[in-house]
Design a protein around this motif. Structure first.
Motif, PDB file in Angstrom:
ATOM      1  N   SER A 116     -49.043 -22.493 -44.970  1.00 30.78           N
ATOM      2  CA  SER A 116     -47.737 -22.105 -44.455  1.00 30.78           C
ATOM      3  C   SER A 116     -46.710 -23.154 -44.873  1.00 30.78           C
ATOM      4  O   SER A 116     -47.072 -24.272 -45.245  1.00 30.78           O
ATOM      5  CB  SER A 116     -47.768 -21.985 -42.924  1.00 30.78           C
ATOM      6  OG  SER A 116     -48.686 -20.993 -42.509  1.00 30.78           O
ATOM      7  N   THR A 133     -42.437 -19.564 -43.620  1.00 28.17           N
ATOM      8  CA  THR A 133     -43.290 -18.667 -44.394  1.00 28.17           C
ATOM      9  C   THR A 133     -44.726 -18.922 -43.951  1.00 28.17           C
ATOM     10  O   THR A 133     -45.215 -20.048 -44.054  1.00 28.17           O
ATOM     11  CB  THR A 133     -43.163 -18.935 -45.904  1.00 28.17           C
ATOM     12  OG1 THR A 133     -41.811 -18.748 -46.305  1.00 28.17           O
ATOM     13  CG2 THR A 133     -44.055 -17.976 -46.690  1.00 28.17           C
ATOM     14  N   GLY A 134     -45.403 -17.904 -43.453  1.00 30.46           N
ATOM     15  CA  GLY A 134     -46.754 -18.088 -42.937  1.00 30.46           C
ATOM     16  C   GLY A 134     -46.781 -17.986 -41.424  1.00 30.46           C
ATOM     17  O   GLY A 134     -46.021 -17.229 -40.823  1.00 30.46           O
ATOM     18  N   ASN A 153     -38.892 -13.550 -42.884  1.00 30.06           N
ATOM     19  CA  ASN A 153     -38.684 -12.301 -43.603  1.00 30.06           C
ATOM     20  C   ASN A 153     -37.272 -11.775 -43.368  1.00 30.06           C
ATOM     21  O   ASN A 153     -36.294 -12.451 -43.650  1.00 30.06           O
ATOM     22  CB  ASN A 153     -39.747 -11.274 -43.202  1.00 30.06           C
ATOM     23  CG  ASN A 153     -41.120 -11.629 -43.722  1.00 30.06           C
ATOM     24  OD1 ASN A 153     -41.259 -12.085 -44.849  1.00 30.06           O
ATOM     25  ND2 ASN A 153     -42.135 -11.430 -42.910  1.00 30.06           N
ATOM     26  N   GLN A 168     -48.040 -14.077 -39.326  1.00 31.54           N
ATOM     27  CA  GLN A 168     -47.663 -13.123 -40.376  1.00 31.54           C
ATOM     28  C   GLN A 168     -48.909 -12.802 -41.202  1.00 31.54           C
ATOM     29  O   GLN A 168     -49.129 -13.381 -42.270  1.00 31.54           O
ATOM     30  CB  GLN A 168     -46.539 -13.703 -41.238  1.00 31.54           C
ATOM     31  CG  GLN A 168     -45.294 -14.019 -40.408  1.00 31.54           C
ATOM     32  CD  GLN A 168     -44.110 -14.465 -41.232  1.00 31.54           C
ATOM     33  OE1 GLN A 168     -43.342 -13.665 -41.741  1.00 31.54           O
ATOM     34  NE2 GLN A 168     -43.952 -15.778 -41.353  1.00 31.54           N
ATOM     35  N   THR A 170     -49.756 -10.207 -42.940  1.00 27.82           N
ATOM     36  CA  THR A 170     -49.456  -9.605 -44.235  1.00 27.82           C
ATOM     37  C   THR A 170     -47.975  -9.783 -44.513  1.00 27.82           C
ATOM     38  O   THR A 170     -47.187 -10.054 -43.590  1.00 27.82           O
ATOM     39  CB  THR A 170     -49.798  -8.102 -44.252  1.00 27.82           C
ATOM     40  OG1 THR A 170     -48.867  -7.393 -43.418  1.00 27.82           O
ATOM     41  CG2 THR A 170     -51.214  -7.847 -43.753  1.00 27.82           C
ATOM     42  N   PRO A 171     -47.531  -9.603 -45.767  1.00 34.80           N
ATOM     43  CA  PRO A 171     -46.102  -9.712 -46.065  1.00 34.80           C
ATOM     44  C   PRO A 171     -45.259  -8.661 -45.344  1.00 34.80           C
ATOM     45  O   PRO A 171     -44.045  -8.826 -45.229  1.00 34.80           O
ATOM     46  CB  PRO A 171     -46.046  -9.498 -47.586  1.00 34.80           C
ATOM     47  CG  PRO A 171     -47.406  -9.875 -48.075  1.00 34.80           C
ATOM     48  CD  PRO A 171     -48.341  -9.445 -46.993  1.00 34.80           C
ATOM     49  N   ASP A 172     -45.904  -7.621 -44.818  1.00 29.63           N
ATOM     50  CA  ASP A 172     -45.172  -6.527 -44.188  1.00 29.63           C
ATOM     51  C   ASP A 172     -45.172  -6.579 -42.668  1.00 29.63           C
ATOM     52  O   ASP A 172     -44.540  -5.747 -42.021  1.00 29.63           O
ATOM     53  CB  ASP A 172     -45.759  -5.172 -44.629  1.00 29.63           C
ATOM     54  CG  ASP A 172     -45.720  -4.994 -46.135  1.00 29.63           C
ATOM     55  OD1 ASP A 172     -44.775  -5.504 -46.757  1.00 29.63           O
ATOM     56  OD2 ASP A 172     -46.645  -4.368 -46.675  1.00 29.63           O
ATOM     57  N   THR A 173     -45.897  -7.540 -42.084  1.00 36.23           N
ATOM     58  CA  THR A 173     -46.062  -7.560 -40.627  1.00 36.23           C
ATOM     59  C   THR A 173     -45.846  -8.956 -40.070  1.00 36.23           C
ATOM     60  O   THR A 173     -46.343  -9.945 -40.625  1.00 36.23           O
ATOM     61  CB  THR A 173     -47.473  -7.078 -40.231  1.00 36.23           C
ATOM     62  OG1 THR A 173     -47.714  -5.794 -40.800  1.00 36.23           O
ATOM     63  CG2 THR A 173     -47.608  -7.000 -38.719  1.00 36.23           C
ATOM     64  N   SER A 174     -45.098  -9.022 -38.969  1.00 34.90           N
ATOM     65  CA  SER A 174     -44.928 -10.272 -38.224  1.00 34.90           C
ATOM     66  C   SER A 174     -45.274 -10.006 -36.767  1.00 34.90           C
ATOM     67  O   SER A 174     -44.870  -8.988 -36.198  1.00 34.90           O
ATOM     68  CB  SER A 174     -43.495 -10.795 -38.334  1.00 34.90           C
ATOM     69  OG  SER A 174     -43.173 -11.106 -39.671  1.00 34.90           O
ATOM     70  N   VAL A 205     -41.787  -5.243 -41.305  1.00 35.61           N
ATOM     71  CA  VAL A 205     -40.736  -5.801 -42.153  1.00 35.61           C
ATOM     72  C   VAL A 205     -40.034  -4.720 -42.958  1.00 35.61           C
ATOM     73  O   VAL A 205     -38.808  -4.754 -43.146  1.00 35.61           O
ATOM     74  CB  VAL A 205     -41.326  -6.870 -43.096  1.00 35.61           C
ATOM     75  CG1 VAL A 205     -40.268  -7.377 -44.072  1.00 35.61           C
ATOM     76  CG2 VAL A 205     -41.910  -8.025 -42.287  1.00 35.61           C
ATOM     77  N   ASN A 206     -40.764  -3.729 -43.431  1.00 43.87           N
ATOM     78  CA  ASN A 206     -40.190  -2.703 -44.298  1.00 43.87           C
ATOM     79  C   ASN A 206     -39.259  -1.753 -43.547  1.00 43.87           C
ATOM     80  O   ASN A 206     -38.148  -1.468 -43.983  1.00 43.87           O
ATOM     81  CB  ASN A 206     -41.300  -1.905 -44.979  1.00 43.87           C
ATOM     82  CG  ASN A 206     -42.079  -2.749 -45.969  1.00 43.87           C
ATOM     83  OD1 ASN A 206     -41.519  -3.630 -46.618  1.00 43.87           O
ATOM     84  ND2 ASN A 206     -43.373  -2.520 -46.069  1.00 43.87           N
TER      85      ASN A 206
END
Length: 296
Positions: A116, A133-134, A153, A168, A170-174, A205-206
């Protein structure tokens, strides 16, 4: 068992001191545990002593003393630090291959997970903003007329002086979990969600969609550990699923209302946690990839 350890940053080069601590740590052997079937913190600590050397706690005290003496230490052997300039403002970005306890200039603490990174402004004390990030746990020091913000994000978390975690997976979920105090979450759709202790928010995130759910109030964050008191085993398993991103189930005949008391270190592996649960509950488990089944 996890072999990674959170490091602490302070001013000055205390690398020889830290290396000596690690050498002493390596010399210590595991101690045996006196078996006790009471499901309280005493036995959980005993199980922890069976798996991990008790000298680890002495070393932790040494870390605290070192931090108190020197303030902010740069232990360069374990991190990469880069300086960035955005507009007219300089930023420091810290990347970590291992877990790290990072102390911010305002004495707030960030318990970073491996791989992270955080970025803070050189003017942090005037404008307390952090880009993450992380994943990490934040212990934010409350200051009068001074907001604290964490950017992740496409979202922002406004902190009121509190303890909360950001995961986090995945890059799509926090996933944001609040243990103490209050925070406001602002997503990409600019809607504000105020959170109270023992609430967990899942953010897409999306799409910008959010889902808020409650978790057991018997779980608290204390000095780098998750501490739980008389928590049902099924509620503890829910926490473990979210923290470690694994699947867990209780087999037939296992009492879902079984109460447990103990501590999970932030850097502790899921296998070590499950072994302690099984030891104290007289259970066994089977593993298939990231799936765990606890059985009698």
């Amino acid at each position: 068992m996890s072999q990674k350890n959170h490091k602490t940053e302070n001013l000055g080069n205390w690398k020889p001191f830290v290396e000596q601590l690690h050498k002493e740590w390596e010399k210590v052997g595991n101690e045996h545990v006196v078996e006790n079937h009471e499901l309280k913190e005493k036995i959980w600590k005993g199980i922890d002593r069976k798996i991990f050397s008790p000298r680890r706690y002495i070393l932790r005290a040494g870390w605290a003393v070192a931090a108190a003496l020197v303030g902010v230490m740069f232990y360069w052997g374990y991190k990469v630090s880069e300086r960035h300039v955005v507009g007219n403002l300089a930023y420091m970005e810290h990347s970590y291959a291992e877990g790290w306890m990072y102390m911010l200039p305002d004495s707030s603490t960030v318990w970073l997970e491996p791989d992270s990174k955080i970025r803070i402004s050189s003017e942090f004390l005037n404008k307390r903003e952090v880009w993450l990030t992380g994943s990490s746990v934040f212990e934010v020091k409350k200051r009068v007329n001074s907001d604290f913000k964490v950017y992740i994000n496409t979202a922002c978390i406004e902190v009121k002086g509190t303890v909360f975690s950001i995961n986090q997976p995945t890059p799509d979920t926090s996933i944001i979990a609040l243990y103490e105090g209050a925070i406001d979450f602002i997503g990409k759709n600019q809607s504000l969600i105020s959170m109270t202790p023992s609430q967990r928010l899942v953010y897409d995130v999306n799409t910008g969609s959010t889902h808020v759910e409650n978790f057991s109030g018997n779980i608290q964050w204390v000095d780098g550990n998750y501490r739980f008191t008389d928590i049902r085993i099924d509620n503890l398993m829910d926490f473990i699923r979210k923290k470690y991103r694994v699947e867990m189930e209780l087999g037939q005949g296992v009492n879902h209302g079984l109460l447990l008391t103990g501590t999970i270190r932030n850097d502790e592996s899921v296998e070590a946690v499950i072994e302690k649960i099984c030891f104290s509950s007289q259970l066994t488990y089977k593993k298939n990839d990231s799936y765990y089944l606890l059985m009698k």
